[in-house]
Scaffold this motif. Structure first.
Motif, PDB file in Angstrom:
ATOM      1  N   ASP A   1      79.227  33.559 156.484  1.00 12.69           N
ATOM      2  CA  ASP A   1      79.671  33.724 155.103  1.00 12.69           C
ATOM      3  C   ASP A   1      78.496  33.420 154.179  1.00 12.69           C
ATOM      4  OD1 ASP A   1      80.829  33.632 152.609  1.00 12.69           O
ATOM      5  OD2 ASP A   1      82.520  32.379 153.217  1.00 12.69           O
ATOM      6  N   GLN A   2      77.882  34.476 153.664  1.00 10.13           N
ATOM      7  CA  GLN A   2      76.671  34.311 152.865  1.00 10.13           C
ATOM      8  C   GLN A   2      76.936  33.689 151.501  1.00 10.13           C
ATOM      9  OE1 GLN A   2      73.935  34.720 154.348  1.00 10.13           O
ATOM     10  NE2 GLN A   2      74.488  35.978 156.109  1.00 10.13           N
ATOM     11  N   LEU A   3      78.182  33.614 151.091  1.00  8.92           N
ATOM     12  CA  LEU A   3      78.506  32.985 149.813  1.00  8.92           C
ATOM     13  C   LEU A   3      79.008  31.559 149.980  1.00  8.92           C
ATOM     14  CD1 LEU A   3      80.335  35.878 147.908  1.00  8.92           C
ATOM     15  CD2 LEU A   3      77.900  35.307 147.924  1.00  8.92           C
ATOM     16  N   GLY A   4      79.940  31.361 150.900  1.00  8.73           N
ATOM     17  CA  GLY A   4      80.602  30.072 151.008  1.00  8.73           C
ATOM     18  C   GLY A   4      80.210  29.238 152.195  1.00  8.73           C
ATOM     19  N   GLY A   5      79.346  29.769 153.073  1.00 12.38           N
ATOM     20  CA  GLY A   5      78.970  29.039 154.267  1.00 12.38           C
ATOM     21  C   GLY A   5      80.040  29.125 155.335  1.00 12.38           C
ATOM     22  N   GLY A   6      79.664  28.785 156.551  1.00 14.71           N
ATOM     23  CA  GLY A   6      80.601  28.811 157.655  1.00 14.71           C
ATOM     24  C   GLY A   6      80.599  30.147 158.373  1.00 14.71           C
ATOM     25  N   PHE A   7      81.009  30.104 159.646  1.00 16.99           N
ATOM     26  CA  PHE A   7      80.958  31.268 160.522  1.00 16.99           C
ATOM     27  C   PHE A   7      82.360  31.780 160.836  1.00 16.99           C
ATOM     28  CE2 PHE A   7      76.959  29.177 161.173  1.00 16.99           C
ATOM     29  CZ  PHE A   7      76.053  30.201 161.401  1.00 16.99           C
ATOM     30  N   ALA A   8      82.481  33.103 160.908  1.00 18.31           N
ATOM     31  CA  ALA A   8      83.703  33.723 161.395  1.00 18.31           C
ATOM     32  C   ALA A   8      83.750  33.629 162.915  1.00 18.31           C
ATOM     33  CB  ALA A   8      83.770  35.181 160.939  1.00 18.31           C
ATOM     34  N   ARG A   9      84.878  34.017 163.485  1.00 18.79           N
ATOM     35  CA  ARG A   9      85.130  33.783 164.907  1.00 18.79           C
ATOM     36  C   ARG A   9      84.164  34.544 165.800  1.00 18.79           C
ATOM     37  NH1 ARG A   9      84.632  32.247 168.638  1.00 18.79           N
ATOM     38  NH2 ARG A   9      85.836  32.109 170.521  1.00 18.79           N
ATOM     39  N   TYR A  10      83.940  35.831 165.537  1.00 14.82           N
ATOM     40  CA  TYR A  10      82.997  36.603 166.350  1.00 14.82           C
ATOM     41  C   TYR A  10      82.657  37.884 165.621  1.00 14.82           C
ATOM     42  CZ  TYR A  10      87.136  39.322 167.906  1.00 14.82           C
ATOM     43  OH  TYR A  10      88.281  40.084 167.957  1.00 14.82           O
ATOM     44  N   SER A  11      81.674  38.604 166.143  1.00  7.36           N
ATOM     45  CA  SER A  11      81.260  39.890 165.595  1.00  7.36           C
ATOM     46  C   SER A  11      81.837  41.002 166.458  1.00  7.36           C
ATOM     47  CB  SER A  11      79.734  39.987 165.565  1.00  7.36           C
ATOM     48  OG  SER A  11      79.325  41.293 165.180  1.00  7.36           O
ATOM     49  N   VAL A  12      82.433  42.010 165.820  1.00  7.71           N
ATOM     50  CA  VAL A  12      83.002  43.112 166.597  1.00  7.71           C
ATOM     51  C   VAL A  12      81.916  44.056 167.098  1.00  7.71           C
ATOM     52  CG1 VAL A  12      85.157  42.974 165.318  1.00  7.71           C
ATOM     53  CG2 VAL A  12      83.398  44.571 164.557  1.00  7.71           C
ATOM     54  N   ASP A  13      80.708  43.959 166.537  1.00  2.10           N
ATOM     55  CA  ASP A  13      79.589  44.791 166.951  1.00  2.10           C
ATOM     56  C   ASP A  13      78.497  43.910 167.542  1.00  2.10           C
ATOM     57  OD1 ASP A  13      77.345  44.366 164.570  1.00  2.10           O
ATOM     58  OD2 ASP A  13      79.409  44.103 163.895  1.00  2.10           O
ATOM     59  N   ALA A  14      77.510  44.547 168.147  1.00  2.00           N
ATOM     60  CA  ALA A  14      76.432  43.803 168.804  1.00  2.00           C
ATOM     61  C   ALA A  14      75.422  43.235 167.819  1.00  2.00           C
ATOM     62  CB  ALA A  14      75.719  44.698 169.815  1.00  2.00           C
ATOM     63  N   GLY A  15      75.416  43.724 166.572  1.00  3.80           N
ATOM     64  CA  GLY A  15      74.392  43.321 165.613  1.00  3.80           C
ATOM     65  C   GLY A  15      74.823  42.261 164.625  1.00  3.80           C
ATOM     66  N   TRP A  16      75.965  41.633 164.845  1.00  2.00           N
ATOM     67  CA  TRP A  16      76.473  40.558 163.982  1.00  2.00           C
ATOM     68  C   TRP A  16      76.796  41.036 162.569  1.00  2.00           C
ATOM     69  CZ3 TRP A  16      77.222  36.622 167.233  1.00  2.00           C
ATOM     70  CH2 TRP A  16      76.338  36.423 168.290  1.00  2.00           C
ATOM     71  N   VAL A  17      77.143  42.323 162.393  1.00  2.00           N
ATOM     72  CA  VAL A  17      77.366  42.883 161.058  1.00  2.00           C
ATOM     73  C   VAL A  17      78.801  42.670 160.587  1.00  2.00           C
ATOM     74  CG1 VAL A  17      77.332  44.995 159.657  1.00  2.00           C
ATOM     75  CG2 VAL A  17      75.533  44.587 161.357  1.00  2.00           C
ATOM     76  N   VAL A  18      79.769  43.056 161.411  1.00  2.00           N
ATOM     77  CA  VAL A  18      81.181  43.012 161.019  1.00  2.00           C
ATOM     78  C   VAL A  18      81.900  41.967 161.859  1.00  2.00           C
ATOM     79  CG1 VAL A  18      83.343  44.282 160.841  1.00  2.00           C
ATOM     80  CG2 VAL A  18      81.174  45.422 160.311  1.00  2.00           C
ATOM     81  N   PRO A  19      82.420  40.936 161.228  1.00  2.00           N
ATOM     82  CA  PRO A  19      83.098  39.897 162.023  1.00  2.00           C
ATOM     83  C   PRO A  19      84.585  40.169 162.171  1.00  2.00           C
ATOM     84  CG  PRO A  19      82.932  39.180 159.756  1.00  2.00           C
ATOM     85  CD  PRO A  19      82.288  40.554 159.812  1.00  2.00           C
ATOM     86  N   HIS A  20      85.195  39.460 163.106  1.00  2.00           N
ATOM     87  CA  HIS A  20      86.629  39.200 163.033  1.00  2.00           C
ATOM     88  C   HIS A  20      86.730  37.979 162.144  1.00  2.00           C
ATOM     89  CE1 HIS A  20      90.760  39.136 163.829  1.00  2.00           C
ATOM     90  NE2 HIS A  20      90.764  38.158 164.699  1.00  2.00           N
ATOM     91  N   PHE A  21      87.370  38.093 160.985  1.00  3.04           N
ATOM     92  CA  PHE A  21      87.092  37.224 159.851  1.00  3.04           C
ATOM     93  C   PHE A  21      87.709  35.836 159.920  1.00  3.04           C
ATOM     94  CE2 PHE A  21      86.079  41.380 158.171  1.00  3.04           C
ATOM     95  CZ  PHE A  21      85.011  41.142 157.328  1.00  3.04           C
TER      96      PHE A  21
END
Length: 656
Positions: A238-258
């Protein structure tokens, strides 16, 4: 009209309290009812932040016709996997055995003794992508139960025997060679382009990263830094609020499962803080602030998760279009922000929206501009409909958060992080401890009835030992010892490993015992960490021997699948290195702080800082300043070097 779940404490169960399904909670009453009616038990397992659990609920459990069929032909039981990890573990093993994969929502059908004879995960409301409709599955199961009971009994007996089969691996020591081999195997799985391991979906390899940090060397460090950098700059962070989402649906860490989970953020907070550097310190600070701002409860603990959805749409709270950026920031800053955060006209997510990425850090005046833009966007985002928070406090995950906050607080010199860790630790030591035994969950200041499982004892004990090192208060050592004594007396197996449940826990069709790390550390690996840390702080041979014996039981797993044994291997690496024990004693001030900071940046080291010697913690016994100056005492393998008072001498002692 509410069903039986209206009286539950789990937020996940409460989400289903208005379903037309006549749900039961897990317990003997449900199985007695199934036996009385001669009906099978339909077990549905999920958790509050699970997107596809919401989808299946909307499609099937909120549908009157489907609910009526379930109520007529089944006794339906709903379980929160985070509240009952023991039930989840047993039936997840059955699901993966029958289908080759697992996940949530999990759907299992049981006989009256709890033996599974059918298992799956999500089923749609109509046939789709080769999957049968949920109603079709139910009808086939009813037909089998009534017309082919011998087949049902045969399948149930086969699965019961499979689940009850003990581990067949022979214990073996894990030495430096085994860890080198594990790192070499990780290197073969490493994604040299995007960081991380394997392909899509890509999960944060938190525990493997800790292993790489402790192992060191050029290859391990390259994998560590490449992954930390890629995760922190992609859309999963989360580039605004900090913290990580559960995982990335793609190999490049672009789109997370939120969805945002406490265990991911507690683990990653510690890894980034310990790695340090400008990126590590920034991400650690932002993630710690996220925990305090969005997950901290009124009682001082930390909530389990934030949902992936808001307004019924996954990711709506977090994604942006170029037009939305301009609306908040104006044309000039909006266009600049779109470039910095890679928000495109086509979108990187859905419906023309983009996740925010931050592949570069603007320098000079651009850095100040970025912080101003981030603050404005975060303030605007706060006006959106927020994802729902699962506000139950899980003991194990709070233990991980406590450890992460202690690392961030001491390494970043932020007392408020340590203060938050202390408050969470006190909640675990008081509210969660009933008649001397830990309980797994609480909510809104009320402790749940479910006993702790092994991961709770291990993670909380490590959290207590982190608090000892961060505060110097010996009460945390006493509390950790009580949990470890409990683990050794009621959870230990004959081969030196551990079961996940106590010897007096509810009897299930099998006693769960899974040493593999998954989204969070296994109970065994968490307990090994705590045992090893306790031994380093106290010199207890009994605790070190228990850690070594438990590690020996996962040697086969570590050899075959090191990605699922990262936390155990990290503990093994620290023990091979000594573990390194450092006591820094002397009057507070810059000289002592410099020694303590350097010691705390040593991977895997146990570090205590105190004004004077103390017999309350063995590592501090007899440790005095030298010639009036703060001194560092470095020990490894039960051997101590002479005390040192300067940074160069400490550097030599730590690296020797």
């Amino acid at each position: 009209m509410a069903n039986r779940l209206a009286s539950a404490t789990s937020p996940y169960l409460l989400q289903h309290a208005e379903n037309p399904v006549d749900w039961w909670e897990w317990g003997p009453e449900a199985f007695a009812e199934a036996k009385r009616r001669d009906a099978p038990v339909l077990l549905s397992v999920g958790y509050a932040a699970c997107h596809w659990c919401h989808v299946m609920a909307y499609e099937s459990f909120e549908d009157d016709a489907t609910a009526a069929y379930l109520n007529e032909h089944f006794v339906s039981v709903k379980v929160d996997r985070e509240e009952r990890p023991d039930v989840d573990a047993v039936y997840m093993q059955a699901t993966t055995s029958m289908t080759g994969h697992g996940g949530w929502p999990m759907t299992v059908v049981l006989d009256h003794d709890g033996n599974p004879f059918f298992a799956g995960t999500y089923f749609p409301d109509r046939p789709r992508h080769g999957q049968p409709a949920f109603r079709q599955v139910l009808e086939a199961l009813v037909e089998a139960w009534t017309a082919r009971p011998d087949d049902v009994r045969r399948v149930a007996a086969t699965l019961r025997d499979h689940l009850a089969r003990p581990l067949a691996t022979a214990p073996a020591p894990i030495g430096a060679g085994e860890i080198d081999d594990a790192v070499a195997q990780l290197a073969r799985d490493y994604d040299g382009v995007h960081g991380g391991f394997g392909g899509a979906p890509k999960f944060p390899p938190s525990m493997v990263l800790e292993l790489l940090h402790r192992h060191g060397g050029e290859r391990a460090t390259a994998m560590l830094d490449g992954t930390l950098e890629a995760m922190a700059r992609g859309g999963m962070y989360d580039q605004l609020g900090g913290g990580f989402a559960r995982y990335s649906v793609d190999a490049g860490w672009v789109v997370p499962h939120f969805e945002k989970m406490l265990y991911d953020n507690g683990l990653l907070l510690g890894v980034y803080a310990r790695r340090g550097g400008p990126l590590g310190e920034r991400v650690a600070r932002e993630t710690a602030d996220f925990l305090l701002r969005e997950l901290r409860t009124a009682e001082g603990g930390f909530a389990s998760a934030l949902d992936a959805d808001s307004e019924g749409v996954e990711g709506k709270f977090y994604a942006w279009t170029p037009e939305q950026l301009v609306e908040v920031l104006g044309p000039e800053d909006g266009a600049w922000a779109a470039q910095v955060f890679e928000v495109t006209a086509a979108g990187t997510f859905e419906h023309g929206a983009s996740t925010l990425q931050r592949r570069l850090d603007p320098e000079g005046p651009g850095g100040a501009r970025l912080e101003r833009v981030r603050a404005a966007l975060l303030a605007a985002r706060e006006q959106r409909v927020r994802p729902v928070r699962d506000d139950k406090v899980v003991a194990a995950w709070n233990g991980l958060a406590v450890s992460g906050l202690c690392a961030a607080g001491t390494l970043l010199h932020e007392p408020r992080y340590v203060e938050a860790a202390v408050a969470a630790g006190e909640l675990l030591a008081t509210l969660h401890t009933v008649d001397g035994r830990l309980r797994r969950v609480s909510r809104a200041g009320e402790v749940g009835r479910h006993a702790a499982v092994l991961e709770d004892l291990g993670c909380v004990a490590s959290g207590y030992l982190a608090l000892l090192q961060a505060t110097g208060d010996p009460a945390w050592l006493t509390r950790a010892e009580a949990l470890l004594d409990d683990a050794l007396s009621r959870f230990r197996a004959d081969d030196g490993g551990f079961f996940d449940t106590a010897d007096d826990a509810e009897t299930l069709v099998a006693r769960p015992r899974d040493p593999s790390d998954n989204a969070s550390p296994s109970g065994l690996s968490a307990t090994v960490h705590a045992l090893a840390e306790h031994a380093a702080l106290t010199g207890s041979g009994r605790h070190r021997e228990a850690a070594e014996q438990a590690l020996a039981t996962v040697a086969s797993l570590a050899r075959q699948a090191p990605r699922f044994a990262g936390w155990s291997l990290a503990a093994a690496q620290a023990m091979i290195d000594g573990p390194l024990e450092v006591a820094v004693v002397g009057a507070p001030g810059p000289d002592r702080d410099a020694l303590a900071d350097r010691a705390r940046r040593t991977p895997g080291a146990v570090v205590l800082v105190a004004d004077t010697p103390s017999d309350a913690v063995p590592l501090l016994t007899g440790r005095t300043p030298v010639d009036g100056r703060p001194a560092a005492y470095v020990c490894r393998h039960q051997v101590c070097e002479r005390p040192v008072t300067t940074l160069p001498d400490l550097e030599t002692a730590l690296s020797s």
